[in-house]
Enzyme design. Structure first.
Site, PDB file in Angstrom:
ATOM      1  N   ARG A  78     -25.549  -5.746   5.392  1.00  0.00           N
ATOM      2  CA  ARG A  78     -24.961  -7.207   5.002  1.00  0.00           C
ATOM      3  C   ARG A  78     -25.386  -8.116   5.797  1.00  0.00           C
ATOM      4  O   ARG A  78     -24.918  -9.277   5.695  1.00  0.00           O
ATOM      5  CB  ARG A  78     -23.248  -6.856   4.915  1.00  0.00           C
ATOM      6  CG  ARG A  78     -23.044  -5.900   3.756  1.00  0.00           C
ATOM      7  CD  ARG A  78     -21.458  -5.366   3.791  1.00  0.00           C
ATOM      8  NE  ARG A  78     -20.616  -6.349   3.625  1.00  0.00           N
ATOM      9  CZ  ARG A  78     -19.828  -6.825   2.286  1.00  0.00           C
ATOM     10  NH1 ARG A  78     -20.273  -5.864   1.456  1.00  0.00           N
ATOM     11  NH2 ARG A  78     -19.050  -7.928   2.323  1.00  0.00           N
TER      12      ARG A  78
ATOM     13  N   GLU B 130     -19.421  -9.019   8.433  1.00  0.00           N
ATOM     14  CA  GLU B 130     -20.537  -8.395   9.371  1.00  0.00           C
ATOM     15  C   GLU B 130     -21.535  -9.417   9.800  1.00  0.00           C
ATOM     16  O   GLU B 130     -21.970  -9.065  11.075  1.00  0.00           O
ATOM     17  CB  GLU B 130     -21.166  -7.394   8.603  1.00  0.00           C
ATOM     18  CG  GLU B 130     -20.404  -6.202   8.158  1.00  0.00           C
ATOM     19  CD  GLU B 130     -19.625  -6.160   7.016  1.00  0.00           C
ATOM     20  OE1 GLU B 130     -18.831  -5.210   6.623  1.00  0.00           O
ATOM     21  OE2 GLU B 130     -19.465  -7.252   6.445  1.00  0.00           O
TER      22      GLU B 130
ATOM     23  N   LYS C 110       1.071  -1.113   0.175  1.00  0.00           N
ATOM     24  CA  LYS C 110       0.142   0.209  -0.139  1.00  0.00           C
ATOM     25  C   LYS C 110       0.902   1.383  -0.101  1.00  0.00           C
ATOM     26  O   LYS C 110       1.977   1.451   0.679  1.00  0.00           O
ATOM     27  CB  LYS C 110      -1.158  -0.039   1.400  1.00  0.00           C
ATOM     28  CG  LYS C 110      -2.282  -0.602   0.916  1.00  0.00           C
ATOM     29  CD  LYS C 110      -3.249  -0.243   2.159  1.00  0.00           C
ATOM     30  CE  LYS C 110      -4.630  -0.817   1.969  1.00  0.00           C
ATOM     31  NZ  LYS C 110      -5.509  -0.630   3.133  1.00  0.00           N
TER      32      LYS C 110
END
Length: 666
Positions: free
Chosen positions: A425, A397, A311
């Site tokens: 979700r 979730e 990243k």
């Protein structure tokens, strides 16, 4: 030849504001332009693309770290595959700024996340190079498999045997974080069983799966992805199928074991994928031949290519602080310093974290749970104080909700801190595992209402409606930061069943000092802030200050009104609602939510009480029944009519005052 280090050098002039020189990138209008470039030119192009991405995001803000991590991968995929004929699907889509630059959107890249500008994620309506829209994670493999199977069905219907040259490829790029969601494994399991031609690129930017990579790993990856090796493997597989069943199984296991020893990837093999990697995702000398091999492979098992990236690659501030540069505000390219808003009131997220810590200090049964969003929900602050009582379950979730339900059965007091948009979700788990069993799980819904630059995909527009229809669910919304502290205390004290507390993104109003610990509110009881007049405004949530502004303007016009804060949508303060309906000509409800929410609950109650039989004028003000595009929150609410001006116009129109202007949402 190894790639040179990708370290972005800012321009020597312009104070960090001048765009970088990009002679090769200037020649690219669409990805097809890349396919005439040499390997050396593609390496230079990647450097220019990285510089352009950094400069663009410095002007707009956005997701920088993830985009910098996939620059070489983006160049390689578009150089090798025939996009958009070949379908390229990016999971989440927050890493697609380089992709947007290469696919005809460079002239608009500095409008990212601005009103009327480019989306910060992939969007089908924006470009033919975005075959699937995204912003929530872990959808790419499912979508890619759907496209691959549709391709196969259309080919079968045509009854035409295509050549390898005419074969359409489907490539799904998914990060290692998104691979923590169960949906990704459901899709992989299905893909492995169906054996449709599909390429999944696992972008591993956290070294969470991969061993160290280098020249030997790249060589082995090229070897096992090459046509001779794949052909030999297929020939041996066909031969093995002629053996008795025990010998065939042994031969297959031997093949998997041998490659597993060299490269890893046993899990993916068990799911039916042919695993290749890991390979350096920043080295085009490795990526290009590998992707060509995969492009030219014959039909067979779906393939997983494992690439390791970093990243923020190539921009020192982002490399050194990946978390702070995951999503950035505008920043100075030379120094990396991000623009900071002037000091103001504390954010709702910070107030929630402090209030939760205060409750946990007094009750050791309180635990904090989040789904890969510790800093976004304030659970990171809770974790510093209570590391053993904090649980980040990853992008999962559904698991987070049922995990909390399990803890609640044993007497713990779980707070599930999650964005409103992400709780969608896990809806079945909220209904079946929590509410049906009346388990006291506390849902803290951050980012309720409209969220500005992240747009419709992240708007917390639906939780009032989708939670409001669940029996015995207590719903509350904070009007300001002080109310938020009281409501955290109320959730902590309530053990009769599930509760949900919603609060918006951004800063509070700075109305008064937030108490060190909140006071428990009476469940289902609102409050009246002003009395008088023919109009009553009943607010649910953080639009209360706009309601008070509207009341001031109405009073200035000689139309004083009552303003009340409902606090609770369920159980509804029926006594307050009935009094407001009885004593006023007009009743307006205000909420930062979709149709079928708080206003619908009020309207249903009043209808059964016969309030409309006596001429009550009821006006539920909600978000329009459409998806709200990205812009500043102020502009979004103004466009939706949920500003003081919109409330005044609604009240005036309902009273029938001459020359009244109807509100935008009427």
């Amino acid at each position: 030849m190894a790639n040179p280090p990708n370290t972005f050098a800012p321009p020597s002039s312009g104070g960090g504001g001048a765009p970088p020189a990009t002679p090769l990138l200037d020649r690219v209008r669409v990805p097809a332009d890349l396919r005439n470039f040499s390997g050396e030119q593609l390496r230079q192009l990647a450097d220019e693309l990285r510089a352009e991405t950094i400069h663009a995001v410095s002007q707009t803000g956005g997701h920088l770290g993830a985009s910098l991590g996939v620059v070489e991968l983006t160049v390689a995929i578009h150089a090798v595959f025939d996009t958009p004929q070949d379908r390229l699907i990016w999971d989440v889509g927050h890493q697609t700024y380089p992709h947007k630059i290469l696919t005809g959107r460079r002239d608009r890249i500095r409008t990212l996340r601005q009103g009327g500008g480019l989306s910060g994620f992939t969007r089908r309506s924006e470009s033919e190079y975005d075959p699937f829209g995204a912003a929530h994670s872990s959808t790419s493999i499912s979508a890619g498999l759907g496209m691959a199977v549709a391709r196969d069905l259309k080919r079968a219907t045509a009854r035409k045997a295509p050549s390898r040259r005419d074969e359409q490829n489907v490539i799904a790029v998914i990060g290692d974080g998104a691979m923590s969601a169960g949906m990704a494994y459901e899709a992989m399991n299905n893909a492995g069983a169906m054996r449709s031609r599909l390429i999944v690129v696992l972008n591993d930017n956290d070294m969470s799966i991969a061993p160290p990579v280098g020249a030997m790993s790249a060589y082995l990856s090229r070897l096992i992805s090459s046509r001779p090796f794949l052909s030999l493997r297929e020939m041996m597989a066909k031969l093995a199928r002629r053996f008795p069943a025990p010998l065939e199984r042994a031969a297959r296991r031997a093949d998997e074991y041998a490659r597993g020893l060299l490269t890893g990837g046993t899990l993916f093999e068990e799911l039916g994928f042919y695993y290749v990697g890991p390979v350096d995702g920043h080295n085009l000398d490795h990526l290009l031949p590998l992707l060509r091999n995969l492009r030219d492979a014959e039909d067979g098992a779906p393939i997983l290519l494992h690439v390791v990236t970093q990243k923020g690659k190539g921009y020192a501030p982002a490399e050194e602080s990946a978390d702070k540069y995951h999503a950035v505000s505008k920043f100075n390219v030379v120094t990396g310093t991000q623009a900071k808003a002037p000091p103001g009131p504390p954010t709702y997220t910070k107030v929630f974290a402090q209030a939760l810590i205060a409750e946990a200090e007094a009750d050791e049964r309180i635990v904090g749970i989040t789904a890969a969003m510790p800093s976004g929900t304030g659970i990171d602050a809770f974790q510093k104080r209570f590391p053993k009582r904090t649980f980040d379950v990853g992008i999962a979730e559904q698991h987070a909700v049922t995990f909390a339900a399990g803890m609640a059965t044993e007497g713990m007091k779980p707070f599930v801190a999650i964005y409103s948009t992400f709780l969608q979700r896990a809806y079945d788990q909220v209904v079946h595992d929590v509410a049906l069993q009346k388990l006291p799980v506390r849902f803290a819904l951050d980012r309720a209402g409209l969220v500005g630059a992240d747009g419709a995909t992240h708007a917390g527009a639906y939780d009032i409606a989708y939670l409001g229809c669940i029996p015995e669910m207590v719903l509350m919304a904070s009007a300001d930061e002080v109310e938020l502290a009281h409501m955290v205390a109320t959730c902590a004290a309530y053990d009769e069943g599930p509760t949900a507390l919603r609060f918006p993104r951004g800063e509070g109003f700075g109305l008064e000092p937030v108490p060190a610990r909140g006071t428990v509110l009476e469940i289902g009881r609102g409050r009246v802030l002003r009395e008088g007049g023919k109009v009553a405004i009943l607010s649910y949530g953080a639009r209360l200050q706009e309601c008070l502004k509207a009341a001031d303007e109405l009073a200035a016009r000689g139309l004083p009104c009552t303003v009340a804060d409902a606090r609770f949508a369920k159980p509804l303060d029926t006594g307050l609602v009935e009094r407001l309906a009885r004593e006023h000509e007009v009743l307006i409800t205000i909420e930062e939510g979709s149709v079928c929410g708080f206003g619908a609950l009020v309207m249903q109650h009043l209808a059964w009480k016969g309030a409309f039989d006596h001429g009550l004028k009821f006006r539920p003000m909600v978000l329009p029944d459409l998806f709200i595009d990205h812009d500043t929150p102020k502009a979004q609410y103004e466009a939706c009519g949920l500003s003081a001006r919109g409330i005044v116009e609604t009240a005036v129109a309902a009273l029938g005052v001459e020359n009244a202007v109807r509100p935008a949402q009427a």
